[in-house]
Scaffold this active site. Sequence first.
Site, PDB file in Angstrom:
ATOM      1  CE  LYS A 191     -16.457  14.166 -67.905  1.00  0.00           C
ATOM      2  NZ  LYS A 191     -16.527  13.792 -69.259  1.00  0.00           N
TER       3      LYS A 191
HETATM    4  C1  LIG Z   1     -15.759  12.240 -69.309  1.00  0.00           C
HETATM    5  C2  LIG Z   1     -16.533  11.187 -69.983  1.00  0.00           C
HETATM    6  C3  LIG Z   1     -16.380   9.834 -69.656  1.00  0.00           C
HETATM    7  C4  LIG Z   1     -15.302   9.331 -68.726  1.00  0.00           C
HETATM    8  O1  LIG Z   1     -15.461   9.781 -67.420  1.00  0.00           O
HETATM    9  P1  LIG Z   1     -14.311   9.414 -66.351  1.00  0.00           P
HETATM   10  O2  LIG Z   1     -14.952   9.793 -65.049  1.00  0.00           O
HETATM   11  O3  LIG Z   1     -13.142  10.271 -66.683  1.00  0.00           O
HETATM   12  O4  LIG Z   1     -14.025   7.973 -66.468  1.00  0.00           O
HETATM   13  C5  LIG Z   1     -17.204   8.914 -70.264  1.00  0.00           C
HETATM   14  N1  LIG Z   1     -18.135   9.288 -71.157  1.00  0.00           N
HETATM   15  C6  LIG Z   1     -18.304  10.582 -71.518  1.00  0.00           C
HETATM   16  C7  LIG Z   1     -19.363  10.939 -72.497  1.00  0.00           C
HETATM   17  C8  LIG Z   1     -17.498  11.562 -70.951  1.00  0.00           C
HETATM   18  O5  LIG Z   1     -17.653  12.834 -71.340  1.00  0.00           O
END
Ligand SMILES: *Cc1c(COP(=O)(O)O)cnc(C)c1O
Length: 383
Positions: A182
């Site tokens: 992210k």
């Molecule tokens: C990356 C992601 C998650 C999970 O995030 P984590 O921090 O790895 O638990 C959940 N929802 C979406 C849409 C994502 O892209």
Amino acid sequence: MTRINVMKPWLGADEIHALTEVIESGWVAQGPRVAQFEREFAVAMQADHAVATSNCTTALHLALVVAGVGDGNEVIVPSFSFIATANAPTYVGALPVFIDVDPVTGCVTAEGVAAAITHRTRAVIIVDQGGVPVDFGAIRTLCDPLGIVVIEDAACGAGSTYRGRPVGAGAVLAAWSFHPRKLLTTGEGGMLTTSNAGWAERARRLREHAMSVSAADRQTSILAPPESYAEIGFNYRMTDLQAAVGIVQLGRLPEIVRRRREIAAGYTAALAGVGGLRPVGDPGWGTSNFQSYWVEVGVDYPLNREALLLHLAEASVSARRGIMAAHLQPAYVGSPSVRSPLPVTESLTANTLILPLYHQLDAADQATVIDALLAPLAVVRHG
Ligand SMILES: *Cc1c(COP(=O)(O)O)cnc(C)c1O
């Protein structure tokens, strides 16, 4: 030739310095840095309350718990999302119910949500997919009068805007991710933001074993007050090491978004006249942070998605298959979560790919990616 990755976190000397300070302070678990990160994140996202968590998946879990979602409830979710979106409702004994997405934005729509509501529907998880802001207002207008809680999975959304405000700003509950995939990263990490003070308070306790006195408060008093545990909680804490990195990263968010949008604009301009490749863009109601710059490979392009991935790999470009479809995974095939056909999701997941886009991507590397995308067309044109 060095490989061009799809994503790279942007970390440097400031993060190293911040980590060193935390280590030297002797306080590495959840403490003052987590509290500071929460305050600054809430300000940046125009949220009333922010509760740091171990990741976005645990933030989604806490969101469902505080919203009172449980056994026998249905939670409407897009299949076209990272699988954590669908898994979270199962943690509270609820059934995720998959709906399809809009073919242009890759996000759910109010019409799609409306068609899936039953008397068991207790919540909806809407996703700012790949950073594209979901049409939040239309879905709230539909769900609020019905008492259906709208939870925004803003895992990809930091730095995107919806109608001039940060995504998640008006949400009763929003969950964020700081995974390296992210825009902001703390290695692993997450945040729950909410407009509800009571829910924030409960989430704060639940992430810490539902302890009546936080570990930070016990540590700062010489004679620690006795703690009690009113309900069954979890250990979903973030550490001060992570939060120190998060504070630095958050300060860079405007610069990260500016650069990502600049690179995205470069791709979009290069692909403008190209038949058969359709890039994702801003929807009418907001701006994307381009967490994922995806391209849909149409029938007019000489290669299909898989062949294009191979062709890019030969040019040392590490693109990725597009966003997954949870309902096609063994964990959900044949489950009651799959109620209706999801043709848009299946088409997007089969025909899209994500191009390299990260802060440090330079013009030469971006040109390599663009040349590789255009080369198959030149071959066709010149026979
Ligand atoms: C990356 C992601 C998650 C999970 O995030 P984590 O921090 O790895 O638990 C959940 N929802 C979406 C849409 C994502 O892209």
